[in-house]
Write a protein that holds these residues in place. Structure first.
Motif, PDB file in Angstrom:
ATOM      1  N   ILE A  44       0.842  -1.239   0.320  1.00 11.82           N
ATOM      2  CA  ILE A  44      -0.183   0.424  -0.012  1.00 11.82           C
ATOM      3  C   ILE A  44       0.987   1.016   0.377  1.00 11.82           C
ATOM      4  CG2 ILE A  44      -1.896   1.346   1.512  1.00 11.82           C
ATOM      5  CD1 ILE A  44      -2.970  -1.399   2.433  1.00 11.82           C
ATOM      6  N   ALA A  45       2.064   0.973   0.696  1.00 13.11           N
ATOM      7  CA  ALA A  45       2.802   2.305   0.770  1.00 13.11           C
ATOM      8  C   ALA A  45       3.831   2.684  -0.146  1.00 13.11           C
ATOM      9  CB  ALA A  45       4.363   2.343   1.692  1.00 13.11           C
ATOM     10  N   GLY A  46       3.659   1.706  -1.824  1.00 11.69           N
ATOM     11  CA  GLY A  46       4.402   1.221  -3.027  1.00 11.69           C
ATOM     12  C   GLY A  46       5.442   0.506  -3.043  1.00 11.69           C
ATOM     13  N   GLY A  47       6.076   0.121  -1.628  1.00 10.68           N
ATOM     14  CA  GLY A  47       7.311  -1.301  -1.654  1.00 10.68           C
ATOM     15  C   GLY A  47       6.644  -2.422  -2.092  1.00 10.68           C
ATOM     16  N   ALA A  48       7.933  -2.955  -1.146  1.00  6.85           N
ATOM     17  CA  ALA A  48       7.407  -4.410  -1.378  1.00  6.85           C
ATOM     18  C   ALA A  48       7.615  -5.168  -2.737  1.00  6.85           C
ATOM     19  CB  ALA A  48       6.659  -4.913  -0.930  1.00  6.85           C
ATOM     20  N   GLU A  49       8.395  -4.828  -3.872  1.00 11.44           N
ATOM     21  CA  GLU A  49       8.316  -5.360  -4.927  1.00 11.44           C
ATOM     22  C   GLU A  49       8.979  -7.004  -4.963  1.00 11.44           C
ATOM     23  OE1 GLU A  49      11.908  -2.285  -4.888  1.00 11.44           O
ATOM     24  OE2 GLU A  49      10.117  -0.851  -5.817  1.00 11.44           O
ATOM     25  N   GLY A  50       9.505  -7.319  -4.549  1.00 13.49           N
ATOM     26  CA  GLY A  50       9.115  -8.329  -4.363  1.00 13.49           C
ATOM     27  C   GLY A  50       8.901  -9.781  -4.303  1.00 13.49           C
ATOM     28  N   VAL A  51       7.279  -8.892  -3.325  1.00 11.68           N
ATOM     29  CA  VAL A  51       6.020  -9.674  -3.108  1.00 11.68           C
ATOM     30  C   VAL A  51       5.457  -9.382  -4.839  1.00 11.68           C
ATOM     31  CG1 VAL A  51       4.812  -9.388  -1.388  1.00 11.68           C
ATOM     32  CG2 VAL A  51       6.593  -9.270  -1.050  1.00 11.68           C
ATOM     33  N   VAL A  52       5.579  -8.466  -4.920  1.00  9.14           N
ATOM     34  CA  VAL A  52       4.508  -7.670  -5.756  1.00  9.14           C
ATOM     35  C   VAL A  52       4.935  -8.631  -6.664  1.00  9.14           C
ATOM     36  CG1 VAL A  52       3.991  -5.904  -7.778  1.00  9.14           C
ATOM     37  CG2 VAL A  52       4.208  -5.589  -5.097  1.00  9.14           C
ATOM     38  N   ASP A 102       2.541  -9.906  -9.783  1.00  2.00           N
ATOM     39  CA  ASP A 102       3.620  -9.620 -11.676  1.00  2.00           C
ATOM     40  C   ASP A 102       3.259 -11.105 -11.969  1.00  2.00           C
ATOM     41  OD1 ASP A 102       2.110  -6.982 -11.187  1.00  2.00           O
ATOM     42  OD2 ASP A 102       5.291  -7.163 -11.188  1.00  2.00           O
ATOM     43  N   SER A 103       2.968 -11.465 -11.821  1.00  2.00           N
ATOM     44  CA  SER A 103       3.725 -13.081 -12.480  1.00  2.00           C
ATOM     45  C   SER A 103       3.389 -14.088 -10.682  1.00  2.00           C
ATOM     46  CB  SER A 103       4.885 -13.812 -12.637  1.00  2.00           C
ATOM     47  OG  SER A 103       6.023 -13.271 -12.196  1.00  2.00           O
ATOM     48  N   TYR A 104       3.092 -15.452 -10.860  1.00  2.00           N
ATOM     49  CA  TYR A 104       2.273 -16.416  -9.516  1.00  2.00           C
ATOM     50  C   TYR A 104       3.640 -16.885  -9.587  1.00  2.00           C
ATOM     51  CZ  TYR A 104      -0.185 -18.908  -6.458  1.00  2.00           C
ATOM     52  OH  TYR A 104      -1.057 -19.623  -5.210  1.00  2.00           O
ATOM     53  N   LYS A 105       4.249 -16.875  -8.342  1.00  2.00           N
ATOM     54  CA  LYS A 105       5.520 -17.719  -8.094  1.00  2.00           C
ATOM     55  C   LYS A 105       5.218 -18.166  -6.656  1.00  2.00           C
ATOM     56  CE  LYS A 105       8.480 -16.246 -12.228  1.00  2.00           C
ATOM     57  NZ  LYS A 105       9.626 -16.037 -12.714  1.00  2.00           N
ATOM     58  N   PRO A 106       4.885 -18.258  -6.631  1.00  2.00           N
ATOM     59  CA  PRO A 106       4.206 -18.510  -4.612  1.00  2.00           C
ATOM     60  C   PRO A 106       5.619 -19.039  -3.623  1.00  2.00           C
ATOM     61  CG  PRO A 106       3.390 -20.084  -5.581  1.00  2.00           C
ATOM     62  CD  PRO A 106       3.410 -19.385  -6.713  1.00  2.00           C
ATOM     63  N   GLU A 107       6.140 -20.023  -4.632  1.00  2.00           N
ATOM     64  CA  GLU A 107       7.621 -20.634  -3.336  1.00  2.00           C
ATOM     65  C   GLU A 107       8.369 -19.374  -3.510  1.00  2.00           C
ATOM     66  OE1 GLU A 107       8.676 -20.711  -8.192  1.00  2.00           O
ATOM     67  OE2 GLU A 107       6.484 -21.273  -6.682  1.00  2.00           O
ATOM     68  N   GLY A 108       8.329 -17.937  -3.359  1.00  2.00           N
ATOM     69  CA  GLY A 108       9.284 -16.899  -3.195  1.00  2.00           C
ATOM     70  C   GLY A 108       8.599 -15.454  -3.061  1.00  2.00           C
ATOM     71  N   ALA A 109       7.341 -15.660  -2.292  1.00  2.00           N
ATOM     72  CA  ALA A 109       7.024 -15.027  -1.552  1.00  2.00           C
ATOM     73  C   ALA A 109       7.498 -14.647  -0.712  1.00  2.00           C
ATOM     74  CB  ALA A 109       5.691 -15.159  -1.563  1.00  2.00           C
ATOM     75  N   LEU A 110       8.174 -15.578   0.396  1.00  2.88           N
ATOM     76  CA  LEU A 110       8.254 -14.626   1.187  1.00  2.88           C
ATOM     77  C   LEU A 110      10.090 -14.350   1.343  1.00  2.88           C
ATOM     78  CD1 LEU A 110       9.103 -15.294   4.707  1.00  2.88           C
ATOM     79  CD2 LEU A 110       9.861 -17.342   4.691  1.00  2.88           C
ATOM     80  N   PHE A 111      10.892 -14.842   0.564  1.00  2.99           N
ATOM     81  CA  PHE A 111      11.994 -14.431   0.281  1.00  2.99           C
ATOM     82  C   PHE A 111      11.665 -12.779  -0.062  1.00  2.99           C
ATOM     83  CE2 PHE A 111      12.867 -18.763   0.434  1.00  2.99           C
ATOM     84  CZ  PHE A 111      14.348 -19.296   1.611  1.00  2.99           C
TER      85      PHE A 111
END
Length: 532
Positions: free
Chosen positions: A403-411, A416-425
């Motif tokens: 919401i604050a415009g960050g967390a590009e790795g999570v986005v 943007d692309s569904y790679k669930p195994e990478g969300a935590l990192f």
């Protein structure tokens, strides 16, 4: 004991001291202690499944890609109503007089301290899920799709609804999931420790089947339990392997190919075999306690660096929203949030039920000496609160960052692309000391992987050995190895869809088993209460 009077059978003292008296026909080739025919049928069918899946990978992928959505959309009402009934039953046991019944009899005392007991229970019941879904699920509900994936169709962009994704996640990892585990675990514990029956699924059906539990009725129940346990467990193992591969890519730059994932499963299965050889106290117990310490350290770190006051405020808010939304979330009829309901909720309910023989039998083994009330509270209420705290802290903080415009790795990995195994990192990359925290997370995932595999092999071995808790170690080695092979076969033959489809296909029929166990448990608890 008379077959004609099964309801009264639970009132009698049961002391089955020999295999013949239990109706078990055991064979012992090469020093093994195999419960025939459950071991033979289960192992041969699972080996055949592995060979077919590996030989027909494209067809397997197509089949499992169709199977899971068909099952979850066809049996949605059945799964949700069944889990609702199991949850209400467990909550009732807390306040009813039967809650004072002690597992193992009135003089029994606990085998493990509270920290050790709860650590093993929590590690077995949640396993890799907290780390895999803690960031992924809340963010996905809020941002990945418009409308359909949001719990109850609530607009996450409206003021006051920012954490609806966290609420939906708590629904899946909270009360209902642990109620299923508690019902199965308590049934097995009471029938084994109080009534002297073998620690296996068939024993819970003695009040209605009588001596027939030692025949083909019992064989069928135990065989289905083996399949449910194995496929429910390999789903988690497959998810864990994918997440380890993502972590290796993040930290060391190793490409997460299919070969790498297979090698990870082989390597961690080998570590699990070492834990198997060490036994329950030196293996599973120690790893579970290490696991909990590391998980607590990581949780405290994330809570502090993302804002302690914000985290506590968010937790109180989402728990209040969860309680308010629970009746609507537990209603299977007239749902507008089809992607959330069919794609996630009904899958989770089938997955938890498939896991229930594994988690239930494991927590039954370690819960002698606890009262029914104590067991339910510790296996139901406490884990729900802890899971909610974890999801609120990790998922809620990730939502705030986006919401604050960050967390590009999570986005990048969820939206943007569904790679669930990478969300935590992707989430951890936004925090300080990433070079220290990311390897810690990777080690934590591996240990969760090992404890799940070790505990699962222990449970399956107990079932296939006719409820014996001291079966030869070589049998646990066999099942531990087979778990790894099934996870490899499913990953190569369809990936995540295959893992989830296998879990759902066994979870749905096993729902009938769990419902019947609840009825038999009630008969046994009334009998135990009357004795004292």
């Amino acid at each position: 004991m008379s077959k004609s009077d099964p309801d009264n059978a639970v009132d009698k003292e049961m002391d089955f001291s020999t295999d013949h008296e239990m109706g078990q026909d055991n064979i012992r080739p090469f020093g093994l202690d195999i419960h025939n025919p459950v071991f033979a049928i289960s192992s041969l069918m699972i080996i055949a499944f592995v060979l077919l899946a590996l030989a027909n990978q494209e067809d397997s992928a197509t089949f499992f890609g169709w199977l899971r959505p068909w099952l979850t959309s066809t049996f949605d009402w059945f799964l949700v109503l069944s889990v609702n009934a199991i949850t209400l039953f467990c909550l009732a046991l807390i306040v009813l007089p039967v809650g004072s019944v002690r597992i193992g009899g009135k003089d029994a005392r606990p085998d493990y301290s509270y920290p050790g007991w709860i650590s093993m229970m929590f590690a077995a019941g949640i396993g890799i899920g907290l780390l895999f879904f803690g960031v992924l699920e809340p963010v996905y509900y809020n941002f990945a799709e418009s409308g359909g994936a949001r719990p109850l169709g609530i607009d996450a962009t409206a003021p006051g609804n920012e954490y609806i994704g966290v609420v939906g996640t708590i629904h899946h990892w909270g009360l209902e999931a642990w109620a299923v585990y508690a019902a199965v675990g308590l049934s097995l514990a009471i029938f084994s420790y109080n009534l002297g029956l073998p620690l296996t699924l068939r024993s819970a059906f003695y009040p209605i089947l009588g001596e027939r539990v030692w025949g083909w009725w019992g064989h069928a129940i135990d065989t289905l339990a083996v399949f449910a346990t194995l496929f429910g467990l390999t789903t988690s193992l497959g998810l864990g392997a994918q997440q380890v591969a993502a972590g290796l890519n993040e930290i060391f730059g190793i490409e997460p190919t299919g070969t790498v994932t297979v090698l990870i499963i082989i390597g961690i299965t080998a570590i699990a075999l070492c834990s198997v050889l060490l036994g329950m106290d030196k293996g599973v117990k120690r790893l579970s306690e290490i696991n909990m310490i590391m998980a607590v350290v990581m949780f405290i770190f994330v809570l502090l660096v993302t804002g302690l006051v914000d985290g506590v405020t968010r937790y109180v808010s989402v728990m209040a929203d969860y309680i308010v939304a629970l009746p609507a979330l537990s209603n299977p009829f007239g749902r507008d949030d089809t992607s959330f309901f069919h794609g996630w909720t009904t899958f989770y309910w089938a997955w938890w039920i498939a896991w229930s023989p594994f988690v239930g039998m494991f927590i039954a083994r370690i819960s002698r000496g606890r009262t029914v009330r104590e067991f339910i509270l510790c296996a139901l209420i406490a884990p729900t609160a802890v899971c909610a705290l974890w999801m609120s802290t990790f998922g809620g903080a990730a939502i705030d960052m986006i919401i604050a415009g960050g967390a590009e790795g999570v986005v990048a990995t969820v939206v943007d692309s569904y790679k669930p195994e990478g969300a935590l990192f992707g989430f951890l990359r936004e925090l300080p000391f990433y070079g220290v925290v990311a390897p810690l997370a990777l080690v934590l995932i591996v240990i969760f992987f090992v404890t799940s595999s070790d505990s699962g092999s222990l449970v399956i071995d107990t079932i296939t050995a006719g409820g014996k808790m001291d079966a030869p170690v070589v049998q646990r080695v066999f099942w531990c190895t087979l778990e790894g092979l099934v996870a490899i076969a499913l990953l190569l033959g369809g990936g995540l869809s295959a893992l989830q489809g296998a879990a759902v296909s066994t979870g749905i029929p096993f729902t009938l088993v769990v419902l019947t166990m609840c009825y038999c448990l009630w008969l046994a608890l009334k009998s135990e209460r009357a004795k004292f």
